[in-house]
Design a protein around this motif. Structure first.
Motif, PDB file in Angstrom:
ATOM      1  N   GLY A   1       5.510   1.706   2.356  1.00  0.00           N
ATOM      2  CA  GLY A   1       5.687   3.143   2.484  1.00  0.00           C
ATOM      3  C   GLY A   1       4.520   3.917   1.896  1.00  0.00           C
ATOM      4  N   LEU A   2       4.034   3.467   0.737  1.00  0.00           N
ATOM      5  CA  LEU A   2       2.917   4.152   0.090  1.00  0.00           C
ATOM      6  C   LEU A   2       1.657   4.044   0.939  1.00  0.00           C
ATOM      7  CD1 LEU A   2       2.016   5.719  -2.429  1.00  0.00           C
ATOM      8  CD2 LEU A   2       1.426   3.516  -3.482  1.00  0.00           C
ATOM      9  N   GLU A   3       1.418   2.881   1.510  1.00  0.00           N
ATOM     10  CA  GLU A   3       0.246   2.718   2.372  1.00  0.00           C
ATOM     11  C   GLU A   3       0.303   3.674   3.559  1.00  0.00           C
ATOM     12  OE1 GLU A   3      -1.816  -0.569   5.362  1.00  0.00           O
ATOM     13  OE2 GLU A   3      -0.624  -1.283   3.659  1.00  0.00           O
ATOM     14  N   ALA A   4       1.477   3.779   4.175  1.00  0.00           N
ATOM     15  CA  ALA A   4       1.620   4.657   5.341  1.00  0.00           C
ATOM     16  C   ALA A   4       1.306   6.102   4.985  1.00  0.00           C
ATOM     17  CB  ALA A   4       3.028   4.538   5.904  1.00  0.00           C
ATOM     18  N   VAL A   5       1.809   6.557   3.852  1.00  0.00           N
ATOM     19  CA  VAL A   5       1.588   7.942   3.432  1.00  0.00           C
ATOM     20  C   VAL A   5       0.117   8.177   3.080  1.00  0.00           C
ATOM     21  CG1 VAL A   5       2.093   9.617   1.618  1.00  0.00           C
ATOM     22  CG2 VAL A   5       3.955   8.326   2.664  1.00  0.00           C
ATOM     23  N   LEU A   6      -0.483   7.233   2.366  1.00  0.00           N
ATOM     24  CA  LEU A   6      -1.878   7.401   1.966  1.00  0.00           C
ATOM     25  C   LEU A   6      -2.821   7.348   3.161  1.00  0.00           C
ATOM     26  CD1 LEU A   6      -1.980   5.375  -1.380  1.00  0.00           C
ATOM     27  CD2 LEU A   6      -1.983   7.862  -1.083  1.00  0.00           C
ATOM     28  N   ARG A   7      -2.483   6.566   4.165  1.00  0.00           N
ATOM     29  CA  ARG A   7      -3.307   6.553   5.384  1.00  0.00           C
ATOM     30  C   ARG A   7      -3.309   7.933   6.056  1.00  0.00           C
ATOM     31  NH1 ARG A   7      -5.136   1.870   7.771  1.00  0.00           N
ATOM     32  NH2 ARG A   7      -4.423  -0.124   6.893  1.00  0.00           N
ATOM     33  N   VAL A   8      -2.135   8.551   6.131  1.00  0.00           N
ATOM     34  CA  VAL A   8      -2.056   9.883   6.728  1.00  0.00           C
ATOM     35  C   VAL A   8      -2.807  10.888   5.858  1.00  0.00           C
ATOM     36  CG1 VAL A   8      -0.521  11.738   7.474  1.00  0.00           C
ATOM     37  CG2 VAL A   8       0.133   9.366   7.859  1.00  0.00           C
ATOM     38  N   ALA A   9      -2.636  10.792   4.537  1.00  0.00           N
ATOM     39  CA  ALA A   9      -3.348  11.688   3.625  1.00  0.00           C
ATOM     40  C   ALA A   9      -4.859  11.556   3.794  1.00  0.00           C
ATOM     41  CB  ALA A   9      -2.950  11.386   2.183  1.00  0.00           C
ATOM     42  N   ARG A  10      -5.315  10.315   3.982  1.00  0.00           N
ATOM     43  CA  ARG A  10      -6.741  10.089   4.194  1.00  0.00           C
ATOM     44  C   ARG A  10      -7.204  10.789   5.465  1.00  0.00           C
ATOM     45  NH1 ARG A  10     -10.448   9.303   1.051  1.00  0.00           N
ATOM     46  NH2 ARG A  10      -9.466   7.518   0.052  1.00  0.00           N
ATOM     47  N   GLY A  11      -6.371  10.775   6.493  1.00  0.00           N
ATOM     48  CA  GLY A  11      -6.733  11.432   7.743  1.00  0.00           C
ATOM     49  C   GLY A  11      -6.771  12.944   7.627  1.00  0.00           C
ATOM     50  N   VAL A  12      -5.963  13.506   6.753  1.00  0.00           N
ATOM     51  CA  VAL A  12      -5.907  14.955   6.557  1.00  0.00           C
ATOM     52  C   VAL A  12      -7.008  15.429   5.617  1.00  0.00           C
ATOM     53  CG1 VAL A  12      -4.492  16.827   5.584  1.00  0.00           C
ATOM     54  CG2 VAL A  12      -3.423  15.049   6.980  1.00  0.00           C
TER      55      VAL A  12
ATOM     56  N   ALA B   1       1.869  -4.818  -6.042  1.00  0.00           N
ATOM     57  CA  ALA B   1       1.512  -4.477  -4.659  1.00  0.00           C
ATOM     58  C   ALA B   1       1.327  -2.972  -4.511  1.00  0.00           C
ATOM     59  CB  ALA B   1       2.587  -4.977  -3.699  1.00  0.00           C
ATOM     60  N   MET B   2       2.127  -2.194  -5.247  1.00  0.00           N
ATOM     61  CA  MET B   2       1.951  -0.737  -5.227  1.00  0.00           C
ATOM     62  C   MET B   2       0.574  -0.359  -5.776  1.00  0.00           C
ATOM     63  SD  MET B   2       4.913   0.795  -4.217  1.00  0.00           S
ATOM     64  CE  MET B   2       5.127   2.362  -5.046  1.00  0.00           C
ATOM     65  N   GLY B   3       0.197  -0.994  -6.873  1.00  0.00           N
ATOM     66  CA  GLY B   3      -1.118  -0.726  -7.448  1.00  0.00           C
ATOM     67  C   GLY B   3      -2.244  -1.101  -6.509  1.00  0.00           C
ATOM     68  N   ARG B   4      -2.092  -2.237  -5.846  1.00  0.00           N
ATOM     69  CA  ARG B   4      -3.129  -2.686  -4.910  1.00  0.00           C
ATOM     70  C   ARG B   4      -3.303  -1.699  -3.764  1.00  0.00           C
ATOM     71  NH1 ARG B   4      -1.346  -7.248  -4.660  1.00  0.00           N
ATOM     72  NH2 ARG B   4      -0.016  -7.134  -2.819  1.00  0.00           N
ATOM     73  N   VAL B   5      -2.200  -1.236  -3.207  1.00  0.00           N
ATOM     74  CA  VAL B   5      -2.248  -0.285  -2.093  1.00  0.00           C
ATOM     75  C   VAL B   5      -2.891   1.028  -2.528  1.00  0.00           C
ATOM     76  CG1 VAL B   5      -0.773   1.209  -0.676  1.00  0.00           C
ATOM     77  CG2 VAL B   5      -0.365  -1.250  -0.730  1.00  0.00           C
ATOM     78  N   ALA B   6      -2.507   1.523  -3.693  1.00  0.00           N
ATOM     79  CA  ALA B   6      -3.076   2.784  -4.173  1.00  0.00           C
ATOM     80  C   ALA B   6      -4.588   2.680  -4.326  1.00  0.00           C
ATOM     81  CB  ALA B   6      -2.424   3.180  -5.498  1.00  0.00           C
ATOM     82  N   SER B   7      -5.079   1.548  -4.819  1.00  0.00           N
ATOM     83  CA  SER B   7      -6.522   1.376  -4.998  1.00  0.00           C
ATOM     84  C   SER B   7      -7.254   1.256  -3.669  1.00  0.00           C
ATOM     85  CB  SER B   7      -6.801   0.135  -5.851  1.00  0.00           C
ATOM     86  OG  SER B   7      -6.386   0.345  -7.173  1.00  0.00           O
TER      87      SER B   7
END
Length: 485
Positions: A351-362, A384-390
């Motif tokens: 879920g965090l990856e999905a949100v951060l990908r969209v944030a990156r696009g915006v 895994a949460m830490g890895r995705v955030a980085s």
């Protein structure tokens, strides 16, 4: 509705003590017992409900329902107390789902957004007063909104709310159905007129033990459902569901999907795409951003079409829907400073990856993420949460989510262990962590505050405290003043 002794015995499937003539209500909480109620003693995760039988009797309970005899109490001994609670609740409230069209939405991520889209479509097509919603974020009864306590509440609240909706003139209900709701019998006996599966990723293994058991709980909803059933064809578990359960149709961008997504493009402040389905092609424009929201909208629109909603009404409702509380929710006040603040419920690595990908696009600059992980839950997802955030944010601030009984510092350390130290810092005070992110933001940046979304309470080892991410962001921006400091 009063249940007399013969109907009690029929409902429970066991003998009822001779001294019990009837019950007029049911609860599993001894504090909610009223005279003439049945008290169901559920074996809890921490305490056995039979320990509260004396309190229930003192408050006027006429019957104890338990998995073992309770000395000195009129007890109906059942093999499954949770199943008995569900059966009694359904009968006491008059089996409301038999007179309603209830649509269940399940999956790991996307349940709330999909439920909101489907509710918006049904309300737009059939009238807001005739549609109800039971979701993680809130419950809507004939247009009246109130906060929800959990995704799928206990059976008495499920059946009681459905009965309330029926009395208010509601004919169609969209219900988020969690795996807990199925496994813990909270929705057992509810009649579903349709069902939708979003996806399945690692979560709740503290309850289910394995992904197979987690999937089995989700699949159960589709075995109960009598009407249209849709599953996400882009998810391996969704494809498996479609292959294992008769009548399940698929949605997504994959070839062969029954409701196929085509021509996705980002529009001003939203997304446009076409949905090809057996009766034609429907052009949709949604205010929601991101590939995962395309699937959420496509699934909801597909299920609405499968139930007979006219295509034009679907398109109109999708175009006009508002923000979903705590799901990529934009905090408007931040826009005045030239950066975006997004509040989202994302609490898994996927879920965090999905949100951060969209944030990156915006984003036109950096992405700053404030996040953490819940306590008393499956700890394997923390690094895994830490890895995705980085991977997807330029700067990560690990903070406290709902720690429950665990040490917040221990949880944060396990999250940070999976992150890039050069892009990660730890601030256990959630308000201070959000403030740190806002102070760091520059025009064009996007700040993502993840984990709690719509929730208004933070559960900590020393007690619960009020905390609503979007409200805290607004308060901090006001405190910082026009110069941002």
């Amino acid at each position: 509705m009063i249940l007399d002794r013969p109907n009690l015995a029929r409902t429970l499937g066991v003998e009822v003590p001779q001294r019990v003539d009837s019950v007029c209500g049911v609860t599993h909480d001894s504090r909610a017992v009223e005279p003439g109620f049945a008290f169901v003693a559920i074996p809890g995760f921490k305490r056995d409900g039979t320990a509260f039988a004396a309190d229930a009797l003192g408050r006027g309970a006429s019957l104890i329902v338990a998995e073992r005899p309770v000395p000195g109490a009129p007890t109906a001994v059942v093999p499954d107390a949770r199943g008995a609670l569900a059966a009694l609740a359904r009968e006491v409230f008059g089996d409301p789902s038999s007179k309603l069209e209830v649509y269940g939405v399940t999956g790991t991520n996307g349940k709330t957004t999909t439920s909101y889209v489907l509710h918006s479509v049904l309300a737009g097509a059939c009238g807001g007063g005739t549609c109800g919603l039971m979701s993680t974020a809130e419950t809507i009864v004939a247009g009246e909104r109130r906060p929800s306590v959990r995704t799928t509440p206990e059976a008495t609240e499920v059946q009681g709310t459905l009965a309330e909706m029926l009395r208010a003139g509601v004919g169609r209900v969209v219900m988020e159905v969690s795996s807990h709701g199925v496994a813990l019998r909270r929705v057992t006996g509810t009649r579903f007129a349709g069902a939708l599966f979003t996806n399945l990723t690692r979560d709740h293994l503290d309850l289910h033990g394995s992904m197979e058991e987690y999937f089995a709980a989700k699949r159960e909803l589709f075995l109960w459902t009598e009407g249209p059933k849709l599953a996400n064809a882009e998810d391996a578990w969704g494809r498996r569901l479609a292959s294992e359960v008769d009548g399940v149709l698929t949605f997504g961008g994959t070839a062969g999907a029954d409701y196929r997504v085509e021509g996705v493009e980002t529009a001003a402040g939203g997304t446009r795409f076409s949905l090809r389905y057996p009766e034609g092609i429907l052009d949709l424009e949604s205010p929601l951003l991101g590939p995962y929201n395309v699937l959420n909208v496509a699934g909801a629109a597909g299920l609405a079409l499968a139930t007979g909603v006219e295509s034009g009404a679907v398109a109109t409702a999708v175009r006009g829907m508002g923000q979903v509380p705590g799901r990529f929710e934009r905090v408007v006040a931040a826009g005045e400073r030239g950066f975006e603040v997004i509040v989202d419920y994302a609490h898994t690595d996927v879920g965090l990856e999905a949100v951060l990908r969209v944030a990156r696009g915006v984003s036109e600059g950096s992405v700053i993420c404030v996040y953490g992980a819940a306590g008393d839950r499956d700890g394997a997802k923390r690094p895994a949460m830490g890895r995705v955030a980085s991977l997807f944010a330029d700067r990560g601030i690990v903070t406290t989510d709902d720690a429950y009984t665990e040490d917040p510092g221990k949880i944060a350390g396990e999250v940070a262990a999976g992150a890039d130290p050069s892009r990660t810092e730890v601030e256990l005070d959630r308000r201070a962590a959000i403030r740190r992110a806002l102070l760091a933001a520059r025009p064009g940046d996007v700040v993502v505050v993840a984990g709690k979304g719509h929730e208004t309470v933070q559960h900590l080892p020393w007690g619960d405290v009020p905390f609503h991410d979007a409200k805290v962001v607004e308060e901090l921006l006001a405190e910082m003043g026009p110069n941002g400091r």
